[in-house]
Design an enzyme around this catalytic site. Structure first.
Site, PDB file in Angstrom:
ATOM      1  N   HIS A  56       4.082  30.322  -7.893  1.00 14.65           N
ATOM      2  CA  HIS A  56       2.343  30.422  -7.684  1.00 14.65           C
ATOM      3  C   HIS A  56       2.022  31.297  -6.469  1.00 14.65           C
ATOM      4  O   HIS A  56       2.128  30.778  -5.326  1.00 14.65           O
ATOM      5  CB  HIS A  56       1.748  28.986  -7.838  1.00 14.65           C
ATOM      6  CG  HIS A  56       0.294  28.783  -7.593  1.00 14.65           C
ATOM      7  ND1 HIS A  56      -0.473  28.140  -8.620  1.00 14.65           N
ATOM      8  CD2 HIS A  56      -0.598  29.713  -6.923  1.00 14.65           C
ATOM      9  CE1 HIS A  56      -1.759  28.410  -8.190  1.00 14.65           C
ATOM     10  NE2 HIS A  56      -1.788  29.231  -7.353  1.00 14.65           N
ATOM     11  N   HIS A  58      -0.595  35.011  -5.237  1.00 14.40           N
ATOM     12  CA  HIS A  58      -1.757  35.809  -5.354  1.00 14.40           C
ATOM     13  C   HIS A  58      -1.468  37.026  -4.584  1.00 14.40           C
ATOM     14  O   HIS A  58      -1.818  37.355  -3.674  1.00 14.40           O
ATOM     15  CB  HIS A  58      -2.798  35.149  -4.705  1.00 14.40           C
ATOM     16  CG  HIS A  58      -3.388  33.932  -5.217  1.00 14.40           C
ATOM     17  ND1 HIS A  58      -4.139  33.855  -6.437  1.00 14.40           N
ATOM     18  CD2 HIS A  58      -2.829  32.480  -5.187  1.00 14.40           C
ATOM     19  CE1 HIS A  58      -4.392  32.673  -6.788  1.00 14.40           C
ATOM     20  NE2 HIS A  58      -3.692  31.740  -6.031  1.00 14.40           N
ATOM     21  N   LYS A  61      -4.320  39.662  -3.691  1.00 16.15           N
ATOM     22  CA  LYS A  61      -5.408  39.610  -2.613  1.00 16.15           C
ATOM     23  C   LYS A  61      -4.590  39.298  -1.076  1.00 16.15           C
ATOM     24  O   LYS A  61      -5.262  39.321  -0.076  1.00 16.15           O
ATOM     25  CB  LYS A  61      -6.487  38.923  -2.632  1.00 16.15           C
ATOM     26  CG  LYS A  61      -5.983  37.349  -3.267  1.00 16.15           C
ATOM     27  CD  LYS A  61      -7.100  36.501  -3.922  1.00 16.15           C
ATOM     28  CE  LYS A  61      -6.949  35.091  -4.222  1.00 16.15           C
ATOM     29  NZ  LYS A  61      -8.006  34.620  -5.232  1.00 16.15           N
ATOM     30  N   HIS A 206      -5.496  26.564 -12.217  1.00 10.56           N
ATOM     31  CA  HIS A 206      -5.952  26.061 -10.709  1.00 10.56           C
ATOM     32  C   HIS A 206      -6.793  24.613 -10.881  1.00 10.56           C
ATOM     33  O   HIS A 206      -7.773  25.050 -11.577  1.00 10.56           O
ATOM     34  CB  HIS A 206      -6.785  27.129 -10.128  1.00 10.56           C
ATOM     35  CG  HIS A 206      -5.969  27.918  -9.221  1.00 10.56           C
ATOM     36  ND1 HIS A 206      -5.088  29.139  -9.967  1.00 10.56           N
ATOM     37  CD2 HIS A 206      -5.508  28.152  -7.887  1.00 10.56           C
ATOM     38  CE1 HIS A 206      -4.630  29.739  -9.091  1.00 10.56           C
ATOM     39  NE2 HIS A 206      -5.088  29.397  -7.769  1.00 10.56           N
ATOM     40  N   GLU A 209      -8.771  21.621  -7.171  1.00 11.43           N
ATOM     41  CA  GLU A 209      -8.307  21.957  -5.651  1.00 11.43           C
ATOM     42  C   GLU A 209      -9.294  21.521  -4.728  1.00 11.43           C
ATOM     43  O   GLU A 209     -10.251  22.131  -4.333  1.00 11.43           O
ATOM     44  CB  GLU A 209      -8.162  23.316  -5.851  1.00 11.43           C
ATOM     45  CG  GLU A 209      -7.621  23.764  -4.314  1.00 11.43           C
ATOM     46  CD  GLU A 209      -7.476  25.440  -4.262  1.00 11.43           C
ATOM     47  OE1 GLU A 209      -7.476  26.186  -5.378  1.00 11.43           O
ATOM     48  OE2 GLU A 209      -7.036  25.849  -3.265  1.00 11.43           O
ATOM     49  N   ASP A 306       1.545  30.200  -2.867  1.00 12.39           N
ATOM     50  CA  ASP A 306       0.030  30.370  -2.967  1.00 12.39           C
ATOM     51  C   ASP A 306      -0.468  31.648  -1.957  1.00 12.39           C
ATOM     52  O   ASP A 306       0.134  32.509  -2.163  1.00 12.39           O
ATOM     53  CB  ASP A 306      -0.666  29.205  -2.515  1.00 12.39           C
ATOM     54  CG  ASP A 306      -2.017  28.818  -3.184  1.00 12.39           C
ATOM     55  OD1 ASP A 306      -2.379  29.774  -4.244  1.00 12.39           O
ATOM     56  OD2 ASP A 306      -2.698  28.058  -2.987  1.00 12.39           O
ATOM     57  N   ASN A 307      -1.455  31.302  -1.214  1.00 13.36           N
ATOM     58  CA  ASN A 307      -2.173  32.716  -0.770  1.00 13.36           C
ATOM     59  C   ASN A 307      -1.365  33.145   0.529  1.00 13.36           C
ATOM     60  O   ASN A 307      -0.658  32.145   1.227  1.00 13.36           O
ATOM     61  CB  ASN A 307      -3.455  32.330  -0.283  1.00 13.36           C
ATOM     62  CG  ASN A 307      -4.052  31.954  -1.617  1.00 13.36           C
ATOM     63  OD1 ASN A 307      -4.458  30.773  -1.866  1.00 13.36           O
ATOM     64  ND2 ASN A 307      -5.035  33.020  -2.118  1.00 13.36           N
TER      65      ASN A 307
HETATM   66 ZN    ZN Z   1      -3.566  29.582  -5.932  1.00 15.73          ZN
END
Ligand code: ZN
Length: 407
Positions: A56, A58, A61, A206, A209, A306-307
């Site tokens: 997972h 991204h 971005k 998602h 969250e 994730d991010n």
């Molecule tokens: Zn995410």
């Protein structure tokens, strides 16, 4: 290549190990040729794992925090900031950022990544074109998958949902949605499941969250998955933070449903720590989902990145072993070596990869040799020092050869 006197974590052994705990491994022609009990078990040289799988991320971005600004822990502020900037990005901007992320993942030893792509409406985003170029460029080295990340409410419009599902199918992706306390949640989720079944797509959400105990999307997704019977799509759920603040009996019963549904559950420690909990004082509840209870209930738990350096999480990078270390400390995952499955075999299964990540004669020699001699050194920066082996060869040696001038 011969690798001597190594530990291989239990969950990663694709061979009968008997009483042996230390192994010698030989590689040839890009594959593991043999795994045998070590001739010398007294001199440990490290821990051998299969290349990690990041379930997972991204990459559309990442590295935008300098432009967009950090959201100081507010998920919905981060979503708002990103929305204002997304329209300004060209395919080239996005492609450059993706490449930076993938280079780092590759150096760190990751072999496959599943990225979510912001997909706010029926129109396919520019990031899809950048992703398809990256997938092609990295083919045979990094396996790349994408998920369309769309607010669940968009699926209330049947035509919009249909267009998204068609585009995702054409590009070989996974259908996804952002689910949080939506009105008519079960009905809208049902539509997403219908689309997945009609188009033969896997699903990745998602979900929940946040720290509101009444966020029960995970439970609804598990029930819907089960109700679809034998033709159910493969489902992965990320976050499930609210599970951490629900009464234990309620959480347990949801996790039992997830196990029955075969749902893969991904915890995202860096972003969850950043986005969940107070910002006006020291945060105490931190939003990590119930990983240990999930494992006990028979759900395969995962940890993922994730991010990275965006509004949702302004720090970090693509070294999954760093995220693993944080997860171990945050959720008391012990013994740590047993939890390496959360970034390897479990993620390989959830993503449906060709190789399950178990080490055995005949498997790909895509391996990471860590300096850690035991589970305690796994969280030591020196223990995380590593040799990345790709197709049976040390990645650094391959780089040196590439840099040699042509004669
Ligand atoms: Zn995410």
């Amino acid at each position: 290549m011969k690798l001597s006197s190594l530990r291989i974590p239990r969950g990663m052994r694709g061979f009968e190990s008997g009483l042996a705990e230390v192994f010698d491994v030989t590689l040839s022609d890009g594959r593991v040729a043999s795994v045998e009990p070590a001739l010398d078990a007294s001199t440990l040289r490290g821990t051998l794992i299969s290349c990690p799988v990041d379930a997972h991320v991204h990459i559309d971005k990442n590295y935008t925090v300098r432009e967009v600004g950090p959201a100081s822990g507010d998920l919905f502020a981060a979503i708002g900031r990103m929305e204002r900037h997304r329209a300004l990005w060209s395919v080239e901007d996005i492609a450059a950022r993706m490449e930076r992320a993938l280079q780092q993942a590759w150096r760190s030893g990751t072999r496959a990544l599943r990225t979510h792509l912001d997909w706010p409406g029926p129109e396919a985003p520019r990031a899809l074109a950048a992703f398809e170029q990256a997938r092609e460029r990295w083919r045979g080295r990094l396996e790349l998958q994408f998920v369309s990340l769309t607010p669940l409410d968009v699926f209330a419009d049947a035509q919009a949902g249909e267009r998204i599902a068609q585009a995702v199918r054409r590009a070989g992706g996974v259908l996804g949605a952002f689910v949080y306390r939506n009105e008519g949640l079960v009905h809208k989720l049902g539509r997403v499941f219908d689309l997945a079944q009609e188009h033969g797509l896997a699903l990745d959400f998602h979900v929940d969250e946040g720290l509101d105990a009444d966020a029960t999307g995970l439970r609804a997704i598990a029930q819907l998955t089960i109700s679809r019977g034998a033709r159910r799509p493969r489902v992965v759920c990320g976050h499930a933070c609210s599970l951490s603040v629900q009464p234990p009996e309620q959480a347990h019963s949801t996790l039992q449903l997830c196990a029955e549904a075969g749902i893969g559950l991904v915890a995202l420690p860096t972003t969850n720590l950043y986005l969940q909990g107070a910002w006006d004082s020291t945060p105490v509840p931190r939003g990590i989902t119930r990983l240990r209870e999930a494992a006990a209930a028979g759900v395969r738990p995962m940890l993922a990145t994730d991010n990275v350096q965006d509004a949702f999480y302004p720090y970090g990078g693509y070294d999954l072993l760093e995220t693993f270390g944080l997860g171990v400390q945050m959720a008391h995952l012990a013994p740590a070596a047993d939890w390496l499955d959360a970034i390897t075999t479990h993620a390989a299964a959830a993503l449906g990869l060709g190789w399950d990540g178990r080490i055995a004669a005949g498997c790909p020699a895509d391996l990471v040799l860590l300096a850690a001699r035991d589970e305690y050194e796994l969280l030591d920066p020196q223990g995380r020092a590593r040799t990345v082996i790709r197709a049976g060869r040390d990645l650094e040696e391959q780089d040196t050869e590439l840099e040699e001038p042509q004669r």
